[in-house]
Design a protein around this motif. Structure first.
Motif, PDB file in Angstrom:
ATOM      1  N   UNK A 205       0.824  -1.214   0.000  1.00  0.00           N
ATOM      2  CA  UNK A 205       0.000   0.000   0.000  1.00  0.00           C
ATOM      3  C   UNK A 205       0.860   1.267   0.000  1.00  0.00           C
ATOM      4  N   UNK A 206       2.063   1.185   0.549  1.00  0.00           N
ATOM      5  CA  UNK A 206       2.901   2.382   0.705  1.00  0.00           C
ATOM      6  C   UNK A 206       3.249   3.052  -0.624  1.00  0.00           C
ATOM      7  N   UNK A 207       3.417   2.297  -1.671  1.00  0.00           N
ATOM      8  CA  UNK A 207       3.716   2.912  -2.975  1.00  0.00           C
ATOM      9  C   UNK A 207       2.572   3.827  -3.401  1.00  0.00           C
ATOM     10  N   UNK A 208       1.331   3.374  -3.189  1.00  0.00           N
ATOM     11  CA  UNK A 208       0.175   4.206  -3.535  1.00  0.00           C
ATOM     12  C   UNK A 208       0.100   5.428  -2.624  1.00  0.00           C
ATOM     13  N   UNK A 209       0.394   5.243  -1.349  1.00  0.00           N
ATOM     14  CA  UNK A 209       0.368   6.365  -0.410  1.00  0.00           C
ATOM     15  C   UNK A 209       1.440   7.388  -0.761  1.00  0.00           C
ATOM     16  N   UNK A 210       2.620   6.919  -1.141  1.00  0.00           N
ATOM     17  CA  UNK A 210       3.694   7.831  -1.565  1.00  0.00           C
ATOM     18  C   UNK A 210       3.260   8.638  -2.789  1.00  0.00           C
ATOM     19  N   UNK A 211       2.645   7.966  -3.753  1.00  0.00           N
ATOM     20  CA  UNK A 211       2.163   8.664  -4.952  1.00  0.00           C
ATOM     21  C   UNK A 211       1.106   9.686  -4.589  1.00  0.00           C
ATOM     22  N   UNK A 212       0.230   9.319  -3.676  1.00  0.00           N
ATOM     23  CA  UNK A 212      -0.816  10.251  -3.240  1.00  0.00           C
ATOM     24  C   UNK A 212      -0.196  11.490  -2.599  1.00  0.00           C
ATOM     25  N   UNK A 213       0.844  11.305  -1.788  1.00  0.00           N
ATOM     26  CA  UNK A 213       1.519  12.451  -1.172  1.00  0.00           C
ATOM     27  C   UNK A 213       2.122  13.372  -2.234  1.00  0.00           C
ATOM     28  N   UNK A 214       2.693  12.797  -3.286  1.00  0.00           N
ATOM     29  CA  UNK A 214       3.244  13.611  -4.379  1.00  0.00           C
ATOM     30  C   UNK A 214       2.148  14.380  -5.104  1.00  0.00           C
ATOM     31  N   UNK A 215       1.021  13.718  -5.340  1.00  0.00           N
ATOM     32  CA  UNK A 215      -0.111  14.372  -6.006  1.00  0.00           C
ATOM     33  C   UNK A 215      -0.642  15.516  -5.138  1.00  0.00           C
ATOM     34  N   UNK A 216      -0.717  15.298  -3.839  1.00  0.00           N
ATOM     35  CA  UNK A 216      -1.192  16.355  -2.933  1.00  0.00           C
ATOM     36  C   UNK A 216      -0.259  17.561  -3.002  1.00  0.00           C
TER      37      UNK A 216
END
Length: 162
Positions: free
Chosen positions: A54-65
């Motif tokens: 899940x962390x890869x998706x969370x990292x991507x979400x942080x970049x998008x934010x």
């Protein structure tokens, strides 16, 4: 004859039903504790594996934010709504993994710990922060004492030639 009497006394202890029952109960309790510990280790390993995915998706979400926040600063209120929605999703994901016993490694201002941190850079300008974490580039996570992922950090200090 004394040796035979002692053997008989020892032998009678081994065959005493109450002693055998107590020994069996103690062995059963030990086996239960081992099984519980093995089950907990298995649970932690499973959670760590799932969270890693899940962390890869969370990292991507942080970049998008981060990108959406920059757009909101430049483009006005319509982007702010998008940022709020993305931040809400991020909060829900982080809350979900916290419910599983996963914690974020708190790092900023802490002494650099190679067991929990991965240094990806040095900041020679950080005043009084030699060997201390001055910035987190990517959050790290633990479950109990088990490291899921180290925090990727910038450490204060300079490289010295030895």
């Amino acid at each position: 004859t004394t040796v035979h009497a002692e053997k008989d006394a020892v032998g009678s202890k081994d065959t005493d039903p109450q002693d055998r029952l107590l020994r069996a109960l103690a062995e059963a309790e030990t086996a239960r504790k081992r099984a519980d510990a093995a089950q907990e280790r298995g649970r932690i390993a499973g959670v760590a594996e799932a969270v890693t995915a899940i962390l890869a998706a969370l990292d991507s979400l942080e970049l998008v934010i981060g990108a959406a926040q920059r757009m909101a600063a430049e483009g006005g209120p319509k982007w702010r709504t998008h940022v709020e929605g993305l931040e809400s999703l991020e909060h829900e994901l982080k809350s979900a993994i916290q419910c599983l016993g996963v914690a974020v490694i708190r790092s900023t201002g802490e002494a650099f710990d190679p067991e929990r941190h991965e240094a990806i850079g040095l900041d020679p300008e950080a005043d009084g922060s030699a060997n201390r974490v001055v910035r987190v580039e990517q959050s790290g996570y633990v479950i109990g004492e088990r490291l899921i992922r180290p925090a990727r950090v910038i450490v204060g200090g300079r490289l010295t030639k030895s």
